[in-house]
Design an enzyme around this catalytic site. Structure first.
Site, PDB file in Angstrom:
ATOM      1  CB  CYS A  88      -6.334   8.419  57.350  1.00 43.44           C
ATOM      2  SG  CYS A  88      -4.761   7.854  57.749  1.00 43.44           S
ATOM      3  CG  LEU A  89      -6.892  10.216  49.952  1.00 44.52           C
ATOM      4  CD1 LEU A  89      -5.948   9.077  49.964  1.00 44.52           C
ATOM      5  CD2 LEU A  89      -8.015  11.110  49.314  1.00 44.52           C
TER       6      LEU A  89
END
Lengths: 522, 188
Positions: free
Chosen positions: B111-112
C-alpha cells in the site's frame, strides 16, 4: 511508430479502453489529430514518420539532456512553469494517461501548473538533436545526428522499404530497387543476397548458379566455391600443378596430369628449367647492382654540383672583395679559370658517355664502371683540394690586409700624439703671456690709483678698489689649469709691497702664494 | 516502442542493495532488495519484488508486489551441484519472505501511494521505486501487518497468470490499480 500513434490516438483510446492503439484506422487518426490541434497551450511538432525515441543511440549522452519520462534526449522539448523539461509528446502522453487531478501538475515535482508548457530554448533542442543514432532501417549501418536521421531514413536511405508502386501488390521494395510506377515483383525477384534479378531471361538461374555468393557450387575436393558452369572444368588445388616446369620458358605443350611424367622426360625445356632459373636469378641480382651503381653516380653528380656552387658563391665574392692586393686576386682568378672549366667539361662530356656505356649492357662492364667511378672520385678529390687551396690563399690575404690596417693605424696614432703635445706647449705659452700681460696691466692701474690718492689725500677711499681687486685675483687663480705664471706674478705683488695695507686681503694672498710655490717646485 | 529501450537501460546501473533477478522480457521483472541499515526487523533478510509492466509504462504505473519464495526452492539445484567441488558447505537458499510492515499485506500487496494511479508519475523508474520501498522498510519500527489483513487477502485471492482471482478484483484478472487504498498514514 507506436508511441507516435499513441500520441495521436491517446484521447480516443482513453475514452474506449478496450480499443488498443495498434488497431488504428484512418478515421481515428484524423479524429485524434483534430483533438491534438485543439488542445490549448501545446504547440504541434511536425509529424515524424519514424519513432525517434526508439532509435539506437550509439554514443552516451548527457543525463541532463535526458527526458525523465522516456529516458532519451529531449524530443521537441517543452518547459513547464516549474522549470522542468520534457519531450512534448511525453508530456502529452502523461496528461492523457493521468487522472484529472494530476493532469495539471508537473510529473517530476507535482507542482500545480496554471499555464501551458512553452518551447525549450533552441540551445537544448540543438544539443539533443546532435546525439548520434543509427539509421532505423534494417541493413543500414549509417550513424548520423538525430536531427538528420529522419530525412535520411525517409528520403535517402537505400535500405528503406517503400510500398510497391502497384496498388494491388502489397509487398515492400527497398529504395535502391524501387522503380517508379512499376511493380518489380511481377518481373523481378529479390535474392537473399540482395541482388534483384529480372525474371524470364534465365538470369535468375544464372545468378543462383554463378553470381550469388550464398548459393553457387562447392567443390567437393578443395572446398572452393565456384560457379556451377565452371564446375566441370574445375581443377582443384592449383598449387599442386601438373604443368611443365618449362612452361614459363616457352613450353606450350598441353598434357593431362597422367602424362606429366612422360612429358617431363621428353621436354628439353623442362630439363633446362633449373639452369634457366639460375640464369634469371643471376640477371636479377645484376640488375640490382646496376641500380646501386646508378644511385652512386647520382650522388657523385650532386657532389660536383655542390663544388661548383661553392666556387661560384664563396670564392668569386672573395676575389671581387680583395681589391687591396691585385696581384694575388689575379692568382685566384687564374686558378679558377684553370680548374673549374675543366671540371665542368669533364662532367659534361665524360659522365654522359659513361652513363651511356652503363645503361644498355650492364653485366660485362662492371669493371669499367668501377674504374670510371674511381676516376670520378679522384677528380672529385682533386677539385676539393683546389678549393681548399683557394680558401687558404684567401685567408693569408685577409691576414696581410689586417696587418696593413694595424700598421697604418699605428702611424696615425703616433702623428696625432705629436700634434697633441705641440698643442699643449702652445697653450701653456699662451697662458703665461696672458698672466704677464695681466700683471703688467695691474701694476699700471695701481700706479695710476696711487697717483690719484696722492692727489686727493688719505686712505679711506683707497679700500674699495683693493677689495675689488681681490676677488678678481682669486677667480683668476682658481680658474687656471696652470697657475704657475700667475702665482709667480701674484707673489711678486706683496714682495714688491707697494700697497701692503689692507688686512682682509693679505691672508688670501698668502695661502695662494704657498700653493703656487709648491707648484712651481714641481 | 521506447519502453523496452528505457527498461533495458535501467538494467545497467542499480544502486546498492538492489539486484536484478529476472529480466528476461519487458513484461515482468523480479528484483531482490535488502535493507541496508541495521533495522532489527529486516536484518540480514532479502525480499523479492515483482514488477509487472503494462504496455503503457512509464505513463502507467507498474504493478509492484512482494512475492514469497519458499527456502531452497529456487537456487537450491545450482548449489547442490557445486557441493562436491567446493569444500565449503553451500549456504542454503534462505527463501524470500514477505516483509512485515503495517503497509504490506501478507499476500505481498504494497500500500504505497507511489504505485497507485494517483501517485504514480512517469518520472519514476524501477530503480526509484525500489529505493522508495527500501526507505519505507528502513523507516518502519512496527512489527505488524495492516488492519484487516486476512480479509483483504481472502478477498484478493491468489495471483495467477490472469491476475488476482478473488472477488475484489472480480475474478476477471484485473490488476491492482482497481483496488482502492486509503493513503491515510503519513507516519511511515
Amino acid at each position: 511508430m507506436q508511441p507516435h500513434f499513441d500520441a495521436l490516438f491517446a484521447e480516443s483510446v482513453r475514452s474506449s479502453p478496450s480499443l488498443s492503439p495498434s488497431s488504428s484506422s484512418s478515421s481515428l487518426s484524423t479524429h485524434g489529430a483534430t483533438q491534438a490541434a485543439t488542445q490549448g497551450g501545446n504547440y504541434d511538432e511536425p509529424p515524424s514518420k519514424i519513432d525517434l525515441r526508439a532509435l539506437d543511440y550509439v554514443t552516451d549522452y548527457d543525463s541532463h539532456l535526458m527526458c525523465p519520462i522516456c529516458h532519451v534526449p529531449f524530443l521537441h522539448p517543452v518547459v513547464l512553469e516549474c522549470d522542468h523539461t520534457f519531450c512534448n509528446s511525453c508530456l502529452k502522453e502523461y496528461r492523457e494517461g493521468a487522472s484529472s487531478g494530476a493532469r495539471s501538475r508537473c510529473p517530476t515535482c507535482r507542482a500545480v501548473l496554471s499555464s501551458g508548457p512553452r518551447k525549450a530554448s533552441r540551445l537544448i533542442v540543438n544539443m539533443c538533436n546532435e546525439t548520434k543514432v543509427r539509421c532505423p532501417n534494417d541493413d543500414c549501418q549509417e550513424v548520423l545526428p538525430r536531427g538528420c536521421v529522419e530525412h535520411h531514413a525517409t528520403k535517402e536511405c537505400p535500405h528503406e522499404r517503400l510500398r510497391c508502386p502497384d496498388p494491388k501488390c502489397d509487398k515492400l521494395v527497398k529504395r535502391r530497387n524501387h522503380v517508379p510506377a512499376q511493380c518489380i515483383h511481377i518481373s523481378h525477384i529479390e535474392c537473399d543476397c540482395g541482388a534483384v534479378i529480372e525474371l524470364g531471361k534465365g538470369e535468375w538461374l544464372r545468378h543462383k548458379d554463378e553470381d550469388c555468393p550464398n548459393t553457387g557450387v562447392k567443390c567437393e575436393e578443395c572446398g572452393q566455391r565456384i560457379s556451377a558452369s565452371d564446375y566441370p572444368g574445375h581443377i582443384c588445388n592449383p598449387d599442386d600443378d601438373h604443368s611443365c616446369p618449362g612452361k614459363q620458358y616457352g613450353c606450350t605443350d598441353d598434357f593431362s596430369p597422367e602424362d606429366s611424367e612422360a612429358h617431363l622426360k621428353s621436354c628439353p625445356l623442362a630439363r633446362l628449367a633449373p639452369h634457366l632459373q639460375k640464369q634469371s636469378q643471376l640477371l636479377q641480382s645484376l640488375q640490382e647492382q646496376l641500380i646501386m651503381v646508378k644511385v652512386r653516380n647520382e650522388v657523385l653528380e650532386n657532389g660536383f654540383e655542390k663544388i661548383h656552387d661553392v666556387l661560384n658563391d664563396r670564392v668569386l665574392p672573395y676575389v671581387s672583395h680583395s681589391d687591396h692586393s691585385p696581384a694575388e686576386a689575379s692568382d685566384i682568378e687564374e686558378i679558377e679559370r684553370d680548374h673549374i672549366p675543366s671540371a665542368l667539361s669533364q662532367r659534361d662530356l665524360l659522365m654522359p658517355a659513361h652513363l651511356g656505356d652503363l645503361t644498355p649492357s650492364a653485366d660485362p662492364d662492371s669493371l669499367s664502371i668501377s674504374q670510371t667511378q674511381q676516376h670520378l672520385l679522384a677528380l672529385h678529390e682533386s677539385l676539393r683540394g683546389n678549393v681548399s687551396n683557394i680558401e687558404n690563399n684567401i685567408s693569408t690575404l685577409t691576414n696581410t690586409i689586417s696587418d696593413l690596417d694595424a700598421r697604418t693605424s699605428m702611424q696615425i696614432m703616433n702623428e696625432t700624439l705629436r700634434i697633441k703635445e705641440d698643442l699643449a706647449h702652445t697653450s701653456a705659452a699662451l697662458f703665461s703671456t696672458r698672466a704677464q700681460v695681466q700683471w703688467l696691466m695691474n701694476r699700471e692701474r695701481v700706479g695710476q690709483q696711487q697717483q690719484a690718492m696722492g692727489i686727493r689725500g688719505r686712505a679711506p677711499s683707497a679700500q674699495p678698489p683693493v677689495s675689488n681687486q681681490a676677488p678678481s685675483a682669486r677667480s683668476s687663480v682658481s680658474e687656471g689649469g696652470d697657475s704657475s705664471g700667475q702665482g709667480q706674478s701674484l707673489e711678486g705683488q706683496p714682495s714688491a709691497s707697494i700697497l701692503g695695507s689692507s688686512p682682509s686681503f693679505r691672508p688670501q694672498i698668502r695661502r695662494q702664494s704657498g700653493g703656487s710655490q709648491e707648484r712651481v717646485k714641481l | 516502442m521506447f519502453t523496452a529501450k528505457r527498461l533495458a537501460k535501467a538494467k545497467q546501473k542499480l544502486p546498492p542493495g538492489i539486484e536484478l533477478v529476472k529480466a528476461d522480457d519487458f513484461r515482468e521483472w523480479q528484483v531482490d532488495i535488502q535493507v541496508l541499515d541495521d533495522n532489527p526487523l529486516y536484518n540480514n533478510q532479502v525480499f523479492r519484488l515483482s514488477f509487472i509492466f503494462s504496455d503503457n509504462y512509464p505513463i502507467e504505473s507498474p504493478e509492484v508486489t512482494f512475492i514469497n519464495v519458499p527456502p531452497s526452492s529456487d537456487a537450491a539445484p545450482s548449489s547442490s551441484q557445486s557441493q562436491p567441488q567446493t569444500s565449503q558447505p553451500p549456504t542454503p537458499f534462505p527463501g524470500r519472505p514477505i516483509p512485515i510492515h503495517p503497509h504490506i499485506y501478507s499476500n505481498g500487496i504494497i500500500c504505497l501511494d507511489l504505485l497507485g494511479t494517483a501517485g504514480w508519475s512517469p518520472v519514476q523508474s524501477v530503480e526509484s521505486v525500489c529505493m522508495s520501498i527500501q526507505s519505507m522498510l528502513t523507516g518502519n519500527s512496527k512489527n505488524e501487518r495492516p488492519q484487516g489483513d486476512e480479509q483483504f487477502c481472502q478477498s484478493m485471492g491468489v495471483r495467477g497468470p490472469n491476475g488476482w482471482s478473488g472477488w475484489r478484483s472480480g475474478g476477471t484478472g484485473r490488476g491492482l490499480k482497481d483496488v482502492r487504498f486509503a493513503y491515510d498514514d503519513d507516519t511511515v
